[in-house]
Write a protein that holds these residues in place. Structure first.
Motif, short mmCIF file in Angstrom:
data_model
loop_
_atom_site.label_atom_id
_atom_site.label_comp_id
_atom_site.label_asym_id
_atom_site.label_seq_id
_atom_site.Cartn_x
_atom_site.Cartn_y
_atom_site.Cartn_z
N ALA A 25 32.41 -93.54 84.05
CA ALA A 25 32.81 -93.91 85.42
C ALA A 25 31.92 -95.01 85.99
O ALA A 25 31.98 -95.29 87.19
CB ALA A 25 32.74 -92.68 86.32
N ARG A 26 31.15 -95.67 85.15
CA ARG A 26 30.16 -96.64 85.63
C ARG A 26 30.76 -97.71 86.54
O ARG A 26 30.19 -98.07 87.57
CB ARG A 26 29.49 -97.30 84.43
N ASP A 27 31.93 -98.21 86.18
CA ASP A 27 32.52 -99.29 86.97
C ASP A 27 32.82 -98.87 88.40
O ASP A 27 32.87 -99.72 89.31
CB ASP A 27 33.81 -99.80 86.31
N ARG A 28 33.00 -97.60 88.63
CA ARG A 28 33.31 -97.13 89.99
C ARG A 28 32.06 -97.09 90.87
O ARG A 28 32.17 -96.89 92.07
CB ARG A 28 34.00 -95.77 89.94
N PHE A 29 30.89 -97.26 90.28
CA PHE A 29 29.66 -97.37 91.05
C PHE A 29 29.36 -98.83 91.43
O PHE A 29 28.41 -99.09 92.17
CB PHE A 29 28.47 -96.83 90.25
N ARG A 30 30.14 -99.78 90.92
CA ARG A 30 29.86 -101.19 91.19
C ARG A 30 30.01 -101.48 92.68
O ARG A 30 30.88 -100.93 93.36
CB ARG A 30 30.79 -102.10 90.38
N LEU A 31 29.17 -102.37 93.17
CA LEU A 31 29.18 -102.70 94.59
C LEU A 31 30.21 -103.80 94.87
O LEU A 31 30.31 -104.76 94.10
CB LEU A 31 27.80 -103.17 95.04
N PRO A 32 30.96 -103.68 95.97
CA PRO A 32 31.93 -104.71 96.31
C PRO A 32 31.26 -105.96 96.86
O PRO A 32 30.08 -105.93 97.25
CB PRO A 32 32.79 -104.03 97.38
N ALA A 33 32.01 -107.04 96.93
CA ALA A 33 31.45 -108.31 97.42
C ALA A 33 31.01 -108.21 98.87
O ALA A 33 30.09 -108.92 99.30
CB ALA A 33 32.49 -109.42 97.25
N ASN A 34 31.64 -107.34 99.65
CA ASN A 34 31.31 -107.24 101.09
C ASN A 34 30.30 -106.13 101.37
O ASN A 34 30.24 -105.59 102.48
CB ASN A 34 32.58 -107.01 101.90
N VAL A 35 29.49 -105.77 100.38
CA VAL A 35 28.59 -104.63 100.53
C VAL A 35 27.58 -104.83 101.67
O VAL A 35 27.15 -103.86 102.30
CB VAL A 35 27.84 -104.34 99.20
N THR A 36 27.21 -106.07 101.97
CA THR A 36 26.23 -106.31 103.03
C THR A 36 26.87 -106.59 104.38
O THR A 36 26.15 -106.82 105.36
CB THR A 36 25.31 -107.50 102.67
N THR A 37 28.18 -106.56 104.44
CA THR A 37 28.85 -106.88 105.71
C THR A 37 29.62 -105.68 106.24
O THR A 37 29.07 -104.86 106.98
CB THR A 37 29.75 -108.11 105.55
N ASP A 38 30.90 -105.55 105.85
CA ASP A 38 31.71 -104.50 106.47
C ASP A 38 32.10 -103.37 105.53
O ASP A 38 32.93 -102.53 105.88
CB ASP A 38 32.97 -105.11 107.09
N ALA A 39 31.50 -103.30 104.35
CA ALA A 39 31.77 -102.17 103.46
C ALA A 39 31.09 -100.91 104.00
O ALA A 39 30.04 -100.98 104.65
CB ALA A 39 31.30 -102.47 102.05
N ASP A 40 31.68 -99.75 103.73
CA ASP A 40 31.10 -98.48 104.16
C ASP A 40 29.96 -98.12 103.22
O ASP A 40 30.18 -97.86 102.04
CB ASP A 40 32.18 -97.40 104.13
N PRO A 41 28.71 -98.08 103.71
CA PRO A 41 27.59 -97.77 102.81
C PRO A 41 27.68 -96.38 102.20
O PRO A 41 27.16 -96.14 101.11
CB PRO A 41 26.35 -97.90 103.71
N ASN A 42 28.37 -95.45 102.86
CA ASN A 42 28.52 -94.11 102.31
C ASN A 42 29.41 -94.09 101.08
O ASN A 42 29.35 -93.14 100.27
CB ASN A 42 29.09 -93.16 103.36
N LEU A 43 30.24 -95.13 100.92
CA LEU A 43 31.13 -95.20 99.76
C LEU A 43 30.67 -96.21 98.74
O LEU A 43 31.28 -96.34 97.67
CB LEU A 43 32.55 -95.56 100.23
N THR A 44 29.61 -96.94 99.03
CA THR A 44 29.15 -98.01 98.14
C THR A 44 27.67 -97.84 97.78
O THR A 44 27.33 -97.52 96.65
CB THR A 44 29.38 -99.38 98.80
N LEU A 45 26.79 -98.05 98.77
CA LEU A 45 25.36 -97.97 98.51
C LEU A 45 24.89 -96.54 98.23
O LEU A 45 24.02 -96.32 97.37
CB LEU A 45 24.60 -98.53 99.70
#
Length: 318
Positions: A25-45
């Motif tokens: 499942a490694r790819d599902r841990f990848r961070l999206p391009a908007n991780v520092t702007t409007d991405a939800d940190p609870n679902l990404t970081l």
């Protein structure tokens, strides 16, 4: 509680299978391009940070080389996803008073993975008066203090004083413990012991309280099939002096683990037709299973390991 004799084969299989699913499942841990702007940190970081925290412990503690290698690969992946630390510099510049970039960076810094800009930024921001204000979530504050120690910063508050205000420090009436409070207590233990690296940091009074009441709490959440909390409570159990091993509880958790190695947070995981839902429902509890299995395995061998060196987590000498 049952004695220390356990089933290393069962634990090794559970840890190995959990890591196998997480690797897939490694790819599902990848961070999206908007991780520092409007991405939800609870679902990404948050998922990536949890992956880093727990695989680092497994990779430096588990007795089997193959398991350590798999965990190391996942930890290295997490560091690369942060662009070798540059992500933390961006996060701190955007939110200089936020604690989560410091908390996330701590495990990498402890592992010797540093970024000069991040080191300079955290030294400045954690010295601000606004950083040192009292926070209502004392458990979270323990995590921040532990991260400051890992990075090599002066801690902004007294660890023992904060611990005394936590759920664990207050030793609440055990019958009044709800789900949220139980999670708080498990994390009090994890921050106090640096995620099991310094188990001797657990004061005798708190260890006795946990030893007395953990079996009842485990029975409660086994009945509810809340496997995620069961795993965390088993990890806490493994941090106790002369850590007991309950084969019935471990067999129940093993029975909840699917053939692919995943462990649902509660009940039964969603089917493979919805991989996004399955990942969300399983990633944390699968990580926790691998973490708890590793702590139980090392406790079984009488190994109180401190892979990053002997450190004073709560102002005491390990």
């Amino acid at each position: 509680m049952t004695g220390r004799r356990g089933d290393p084969g069962l634990l090794d299989r559970m840890v190995g299978d959990s890591l196998g699913w997480l690797s897939g499942a490694r790819d599902r841990f990848r961070l999206p391009a908007n991780v520092t702007t409007d991405a939800d940190p609870n679902l990404t970081l948050k998922p990536l940070g949890e992956l880093a925290e727990l695989t680092r412990l497994i990779g430096t503690s588990h007795p089997l080389t193959g398991i350590r290698d798999t965990a190391d690969g996942l930890f290295d992946f997490a560091w690369r996803e942060t662009r070798e630390g540059e992500l933390f510099a961006e996060l701190i510049r955007r939110e200089p008073h936020a604690t989560y970039p410091v908390e996330l960076y701590g495990v990498f810094a402890q592992a010797g993975l540093r970024h000069p800009d991040v080191d300079a930024l955290v030294a400045a921001t954690t010295g601000l008066r606004s950083w040192r204000v009292a926070r209502e979530d004392h458990t979270r504050t323990l995590g921040v203090l532990n991260a400051e120690r890992r990075i090599g910063l002066t801690r902004h508050a007294d660890f023992d004083a904060v611990l005394a205000q936590t759920g664990l420090g207050r030793m609440p009436e055990p019958w009044a413990l709800d789900r949220r409070s139980a999670y708080g207590i498990t994390h009090d233990v994890f921050h106090l012991t640096d995620w099991g690296r310094a188990r001797r940091q657990l004061p005798a009074e708190l260890a006795a309280y946990l030893r007395l009441w953990l079996p009842s709490w485990l029975d409660t959440w086994l009945e509810e099939e809340l496997w995620d909390l069961v795993g965390e409570l088993l990890a806490v159990t493994a941090c106790l002096p002369r850590a007991p091993y309950d084969p019935v509880v471990w067999q129940r958790l093993a029975g909840a683990q699917a053939a692919d190695g995943s462990v649902p947070e509660t009940g039964v995981a969603p089917g493979p037709e919805d991989p996004d839902a399955a990942f969300t429902a399983c990633y944390h509890s699968t990580l926790v299973t691998a973490f708890a299995g590793t702590l139980a395995r090392t406790a079984m061998e009488g190994a109180d390991r401190a892979p990053e060196g002997a450190v004073a987590v709560a102002g005491r000498t390990p």
